[in-house]
Design a protein around this motif. Structure first.
Motif, mmCIF file in Angstrom:
data_model
loop_
_atom_site.group_PDB
_atom_site.id
_atom_site.type_symbol
_atom_site.label_atom_id
_atom_site.label_comp_id
_atom_site.label_asym_id
_atom_site.label_seq_id
_atom_site.Cartn_x
_atom_site.Cartn_y
_atom_site.Cartn_z
ATOM 1 N N TRP A 149 0.855 -1.188 0.000
ATOM 2 C CA TRP A 149 0.000 0.000 0.000
ATOM 3 C C TRP A 149 0.898 1.248 0.000
ATOM 4 N N ASN A 150 1.423 1.570 -1.164
ATOM 5 C CA ASN A 150 2.309 2.720 -1.309
ATOM 6 C C ASN A 150 2.282 3.182 -2.766
ATOM 7 N N ASN A 151 3.028 4.219 -3.059
ATOM 8 C CA ASN A 151 3.009 4.817 -4.394
ATOM 9 C C ASN A 151 4.195 4.406 -5.259
ATOM 10 N N TYR A 152 4.878 3.316 -4.881
ATOM 11 C CA TYR A 152 6.057 2.888 -5.627
ATOM 12 C C TYR A 152 5.750 1.621 -6.411
ATOM 13 N N PHE B 35 -4.646 -22.295 15.877
ATOM 14 C CA PHE B 35 -3.226 -22.430 15.555
ATOM 15 C C PHE B 35 -3.019 -22.399 14.037
ATOM 16 N N VAL B 36 -3.624 -23.350 13.336
ATOM 17 C CA VAL B 36 -3.537 -23.360 11.873
ATOM 18 C C VAL B 36 -4.195 -22.106 11.296
ATOM 19 N N THR B 37 -5.265 -21.647 11.930
ATOM 20 C CA THR B 37 -6.004 -20.449 11.507
ATOM 21 C C THR B 37 -6.441 -20.587 10.050
ATOM 22 N N LYS B 38 -7.318 -21.520 9.798
ATOM 23 C CA LYS B 38 -7.792 -21.759 8.432
ATOM 24 C C LYS B 38 -8.358 -20.487 7.814
ATOM 25 N N GLN B 39 -8.084 -20.305 6.531
ATOM 26 C CA GLN B 39 -8.611 -19.147 5.805
ATOM 27 C C GLN B 39 -8.813 -19.531 4.338
ATOM 28 N N ASN B 40 -9.652 -18.799 3.652
ATOM 29 C CA ASN B 40 -9.967 -19.092 2.247
ATOM 30 C C ASN B 40 -9.626 -17.932 1.328
ATOM 31 N N GLN B 41 -8.656 -17.119 1.741
ATOM 32 C CA GLN B 41 -8.268 -15.968 0.936
ATOM 33 C C GLN B 41 -7.619 -16.402 -0.378
ATOM 34 N N ASN B 42 -7.813 -15.546 -1.394
ATOM 35 C CA ASN B 42 -7.173 -15.774 -2.685
ATOM 36 C C ASN B 42 -6.370 -14.532 -3.041
ATOM 37 N N ALA B 43 -5.105 -14.697 -3.384
ATOM 38 C CA ALA B 43 -4.222 -13.557 -3.625
ATOM 39 C C ALA B 43 -4.528 -12.827 -4.927
ATOM 40 N N ALA B 44 -5.414 -13.382 -5.739
ATOM 41 C CA ALA B 44 -5.763 -12.711 -6.998
ATOM 42 C C ALA B 44 -6.326 -11.324 -6.737
ATOM 43 N N HIS B 45 -7.103 -11.194 -5.696
ATOM 44 C CA HIS B 45 -7.723 -9.906 -5.389
ATOM 45 C C HIS B 45 -6.682 -8.903 -4.868
ATOM 46 N N VAL B 46 -5.717 -9.392 -4.118
ATOM 47 C CA VAL B 46 -4.634 -8.529 -3.652
ATOM 48 C C VAL B 46 -3.828 -8.014 -4.847
ATOM 49 N N ALA B 47 -3.589 -8.907 -5.809
ATOM 50 C CA ALA B 47 -2.828 -8.517 -6.998
ATOM 51 C C ALA B 47 -3.553 -7.425 -7.784
ATOM 52 N N VAL B 48 -4.867 -7.572 -7.951
ATOM 53 C CA VAL B 48 -5.650 -6.562 -8.663
ATOM 54 C C VAL B 48 -5.603 -5.236 -7.912
ATOM 55 N N GLU B 49 -5.755 -5.311 -6.594
ATOM 56 C CA GLU B 49 -5.794 -4.103 -5.770
ATOM 57 C C GLU B 49 -4.508 -3.294 -5.855
ATOM 58 N N PHE B 50 -3.375 -3.983 -5.913
ATOM 59 C CA PHE B 50 -2.085 -3.291 -5.866
ATOM 60 C C PHE B 50 -1.342 -3.297 -7.208
ATOM 61 N N GLY B 51 -1.992 -3.749 -8.272
ATOM 62 C CA GLY B 51 -1.403 -3.626 -9.606
ATOM 63 C C GLY B 51 -0.355 -4.667 -9.942
ATOM 64 N N PHE B 52 -0.467 -5.845 -9.360
ATOM 65 C CA PHE B 52 0.451 -6.939 -9.690
ATOM 66 C C PHE B 52 -0.168 -7.856 -10.728
ATOM 67 N N GLN B 53 0.670 -8.501 -11.524
ATOM 68 C CA GLN B 53 0.194 -9.622 -12.341
ATOM 69 C C GLN B 53 0.033 -10.834 -11.419
ATOM 70 N N TYR B 54 -0.899 -11.723 -11.768
ATOM 71 C CA TYR B 54 -1.163 -12.883 -10.899
ATOM 72 C C TYR B 54 -1.226 -14.146 -11.772
#
Length: 426
Positions: A370-373, A407-426
């Motif tokens: 989350w920055n301008n670089y 402990f394991v802290t199960k989660q169902n996140q997908n990094a595709a949305h993070v990539a779109v949000e910050f301008g990365f290819q996925y």
């Protein structure tokens, strides 16, 4: 001058109990340093702690400029022995010497001494990539026939014949045959990844343990066997000792060859097994990391997040890679800031920067982006197994009913949305 003061245990300080004051650091700036011993001796680590602290205090008082050191000693009641009790002193006192050595003449002593040992083990900790250190250590290994065990974060993957798969074949419960126990242990650098190696060396201490560290650095006795602190840098030590190397007798030389050969045989067996497994078509976390490490180009930077990411990389290694700089946020070994560290590194280099990370470390630090670089030289390999899988392997949490949720802290996140949000290819 060593000042010893008797005190009460910490829990009674400030409780209006008799003869109890704020006594730790009471001499403040009038001493070089203040230490405090444990109040309880029920665990073996307490005896190790006392021994280490007293050695550190004595050595510090004698270092230039010489000066007083304070050691505060808390005691529990009863203070006086019963009539039927006897007072006996331990005969197992480990003396840790400190030696400042920067010139060839000062290090010549160690050149002579190494020739007397037939099982010399060198264990580097985390350190920056340093071609001069690799060259100096290679020459030292050739001259002394020592065995070098190198975690991936030691950045010694280019060192020929170093042992790299130790974390897979050292069982901390069963250990190794008696013949693997070192006579001389030489360490330098920061922390080790391999807990198996640490436990093995603590349970099988060498007759002598030399630790190389700069002058003024705090005493580090991770393996609980330290006998000598050599205050110099590793490049100077290994380069100079190689130049002044004294030859062992033929029998000792053969024993050194045998020692290195024993480590190499088992390391090569594990390496061959790993290569066969990774070459199979089976897709899993180990094969994914193996393929990633194989694809990383020379002269680049590799960042490793904690937990399984750094361990998988340590299992497999960077065989054949040139000038790859390995970085990892070790120390407390938490998942915090892995993205931030890799992103910051990518900002200040033109080299390709690759981060191998797990899902909890990645999503925990998503604000790193989350920055301008923009960092076109950053690549992130995300091993998303939807939780902290390492906790299924740790004996304590693995048997608790709260394992998966807390402990394991199960989660169902997908990094595709993070990539779109910050301008990365996925």
């Amino acid at each position: 001058m060593i000042i010893l003061t008797a005190d009460r245990p910490k829990e009674w300080v400030g409780q209006q109990d008799g003869q109890t004051i704020q006594q730790f650091e009471i001499y403040n700036k009038h001493v070089k340093h203040s230490y405090e011993l444990p109040a309880d001796y029920v665990h073996d680590d307490s005896y190790w702690h006392i021994n280490r602290i007293m050695n550190e205090a004595i050595n510090l008082s004698e270092q230039e400029p010489k000066g007083p050191v304070h050691v505060n000693v808390p005691f529990r009641e009863p203070f006086y022995p019963n009539p039927d009790e006897s007072l006996a002193f331990s005969d197992k006192i480990r003396v840790i010497k400190t030696y400042q050595a920067n010139s060839g003449a000062e290090l010549e002593y160690y050149s002579r001494k190494i020739a007397d040992f037939s099982k010399v083990l060198v264990v580097p900790g985390q350190a920056p990539y340093n071609p001069e250190l690799i060259q100096a250590l290679e020459k030292f290994r050739e001259k002394t026939n020592c065995t070098v065990i190198a975690d991936i974060i030691s950045n010694l993957h280019e060192l020929p014949e170093s042992i790299k798969h130790h974390d897979l074949f050292i069982d901390h419960k069963k250990g190794l045959p008696e013949s693997f126990k070192p006579e001389l242990l030489i360490t330098f650098g920061n922390s080790l990844i391999s807990k198996n190696l640490k436990i093995y060396l603590r349970n099988n201490p060498a007759s002598e343990h030399w630790h190389i560290q700069p002058y003024g650095s705090p005493v580090v006795d991770t393996l609980k066997s330290l006998t000598e602190i050599i205050q110099t840098d590793p490049v100077t030590f290994f380069r100079q000792v190689s130049l002044d190397s004294h030859q062992s007798n033929d029998f000792n030389i053969q024993k050194k060859h045998n020692y290195l050969h024993a480590w190499s045989i088992i390391d090569n067996k594990v390496n061959n097994f790993l290569e066969k497994e990774i070459q199979k078509n089976t897709f899993n976390e180990m094969s994914a990391v193996g393929a990633s490490l194989k694809a990383i180009p020379d002269n680049s930077v590799l960042h490793l997040a904690n937990s399984m990411a750094v361990r998988y990389a340590n299992f497999i290694g960077l065989k054949g890679k040139k000038a790859v700089r390995v970085k990892a946020n070790r120390g407390t070994s938490g998942i915090d800031g892995s993205n931030s560290t890799a992103f910051g590194n990518a900002l200040v280099t033109d080299q390709l920067v690759t981060l191998i990370t797990g899902d909890l470390a990645f999503f925990y630090d998503r604000n790193a982006f989350w920055n301008n670089y923009r960092v076109p030289n950053l690549r992130i390999i995300l091993i998303n197994n939807h939780g902290g899988g390492i906790f299924r392997m740790i004996q304590g949490p693995a048997h608790l009913e709260e394992l998966e949720e807390f402990f394991v802290t199960k989660q169902n996140q997908n990094a595709a949305h993070v990539a779109v949000e910050f301008g990365f290819q996925y």
